[in-house]
Write an enzyme that holds these catalytic residues in place. Structure first.
Site, PDB file in Angstrom:
ATOM      1  N   HIS A  96       0.859  -1.187   0.000  1.00 11.80           N
ATOM      2  CA  HIS A  96       0.000   0.000   0.000  1.00 11.80           C
ATOM      3  C   HIS A  96       0.898   1.241   0.000  1.00 11.80           C
ATOM      4  CE1 HIS A  96      -2.861   3.052   1.252  1.00 11.80           C
ATOM      5  NE2 HIS A  96      -3.812   2.222   0.863  1.00 11.80           N
ATOM      6  N   GLU A 166      -3.836   2.145  -7.371  1.00 13.94           N
ATOM      7  CA  GLU A 166      -4.276   3.206  -6.463  1.00 13.94           C
ATOM      8  C   GLU A 166      -3.445   4.465  -6.712  1.00 13.94           C
ATOM      9  OE1 GLU A 166      -6.485   1.615  -2.859  1.00 13.94           O
ATOM     10  OE2 GLU A 166      -4.384   1.608  -2.315  1.00 13.94           O
ATOM     11  N   GLY A 172      -7.774   8.998  -0.230  1.00  8.73           N
ATOM     12  CA  GLY A 172      -8.167   9.787   0.934  1.00  8.73           C
ATOM     13  C   GLY A 172      -8.297  11.275   0.648  1.00  8.73           C
TER      14      GLY A 172
HETATM   15  C1  PEP Z   1      -6.878   3.084   0.280  1.00  7.84           C
HETATM   16  O1  PEP Z   1      -6.282   3.485   1.252  1.00  7.84           O
HETATM   17  O2  PEP Z   1      -6.569   1.994  -0.196  1.00  7.84           O
HETATM   18  C2  PEP Z   1      -7.921   3.935  -0.294  1.00  7.84           C
HETATM   19  C3  PEP Z   1      -8.292   3.691  -1.507  1.00  7.84           C
HETATM   20  O3  PEP Z   1      -8.413   4.924   0.508  1.00  7.84           O
HETATM   21  P1  PEP Z   1      -9.689   5.873   0.195  1.00  7.84           P
HETATM   22  O4  PEP Z   1     -10.766   5.003  -0.374  1.00  7.84           O
HETATM   23  O5  PEP Z   1     -10.054   6.474   1.503  1.00  7.84           O
HETATM   24  O6  PEP Z   1      -9.223   6.889  -0.803  1.00  7.84           O
END
Ligand code: PEP
Length: 251
Positions: A96, A166, A172
């Site tokens: 992550h 991501e 976030g």
């Molecule tokens: C994550 O931390 O994997 C994520 C996608 O967070 P958020 O959905 O809050 O943006």
């Protein structure tokens, strides 16, 4: 046969024992429903044991948020994949961006964590994604290619692995990538995975993560090349996570 979509919640460092009520509410709301996607909740490791009985009767699986590459040893504060499995996890998120940033985890370490996950009988969700600065300077593809090459072991299979795209600028922040951005990045990742792993690379599920919420989940989950979502903030409340699950293609 195509695998069902995977809706995964990453609680991050959120949740005390009281959060079990959210999981129980979600299990009850899903009870009796058919054609569900695969559903995973990754709470803090401290909650795995407590949540096991809440999910026992339902269709939700539990996962960890990271693991050490070794099975045991002198690594204060770390948790091995075997420990996660022992506590009831069937999956673990590795690489992550918050781990890559806060703990300086490298792609080589992430690949070792994925291999550790498989050793313990867990599936691994391997996260990749570019920063805002990399995006604006046109480096997205270079960054993603390097992360795939370095973080996804060559023996990854669709049974043992999912990859989560991501974009860090969307995590976030409330800023979701556009559907065009998501489809473009997923097509690029898919092609790179296929080049690296052959037919296997074409079948590994590709998730999108970054500010997925009830209002945008359905369109993201129906975008081309999206096999699921990894959800942070909106996975903490049963009602929000349920609405996201309802946006998935029938499993
Ligand atoms: C994550 O931390 O994997 C994520 C996608 O967070 P958020 O959905 O809050 O943006």
């Amino acid at each position: 046969m195509t695998a069902p979509q995977l809706i995964a919640g990453n609680w991050k460092m959120n949740g005390l024992l009281g959060a079990k009520a959210e999981v129980t509410a979600l299990v009850q709301a899903l009870n009796g429903r058919k054609h569900l996607p695969d559903i995973l909740i990754c709470p803090p490791a401290t909650l795995l044991r407590a949540l096991i009985d809440a999910v026992e009767q339902g269709s939700i699986r539990l996962g960890g948020q990271t693991c050490h590459a070794k099975p045991n040893g002198a690594h204060t504060g770390d948790i091995s994949a075997e420990m996660l499995k022992d506590a009831g996890a069937s999956c673990v998120i590795v690489g992550h961006s918050e781990r890559r940033t806060d703990h300086k985890e490298t792609s080589a370490e992430v690949a070792a964590q994925a291999t550790a996950a498989w050793r313990a009988g867990l599936t691994a969700i391997i996260c990749i994604g570019e920063t805002e600065a990399e995006r604006v300077s046109g480096k997205t593809e270079t960054v993603l290619a390097a992360q795939i090459d370095g973080s996804v072991p060559t023996d990854a299979t669709p049974q043992t692995t999912a990859v989560a795209y991501e974009p860090i600028w969307a995590i976030g922040t409330g800023k979701t990538a556009s559907l065009a951005d998501i489809e473009y990045a997923h097509a690029f990742i898919r092609q790179r995975m296929a080049a690296k792993l052959g037919a296997t690379g074409s079948a590994i599920r590709l998730l999108y993560g970054g500010s997925v919420k009830p209002s945008n989940a359905k369109e993201i989950l129906h975008a081309k090349g999206v096999d699921g979502v990894l959800v942070g903030g909106a996975s903490l409340k049963a009602t929000d996570f349920l609405a996201i699950i309802e946006g998935a293609k029938p499993g």
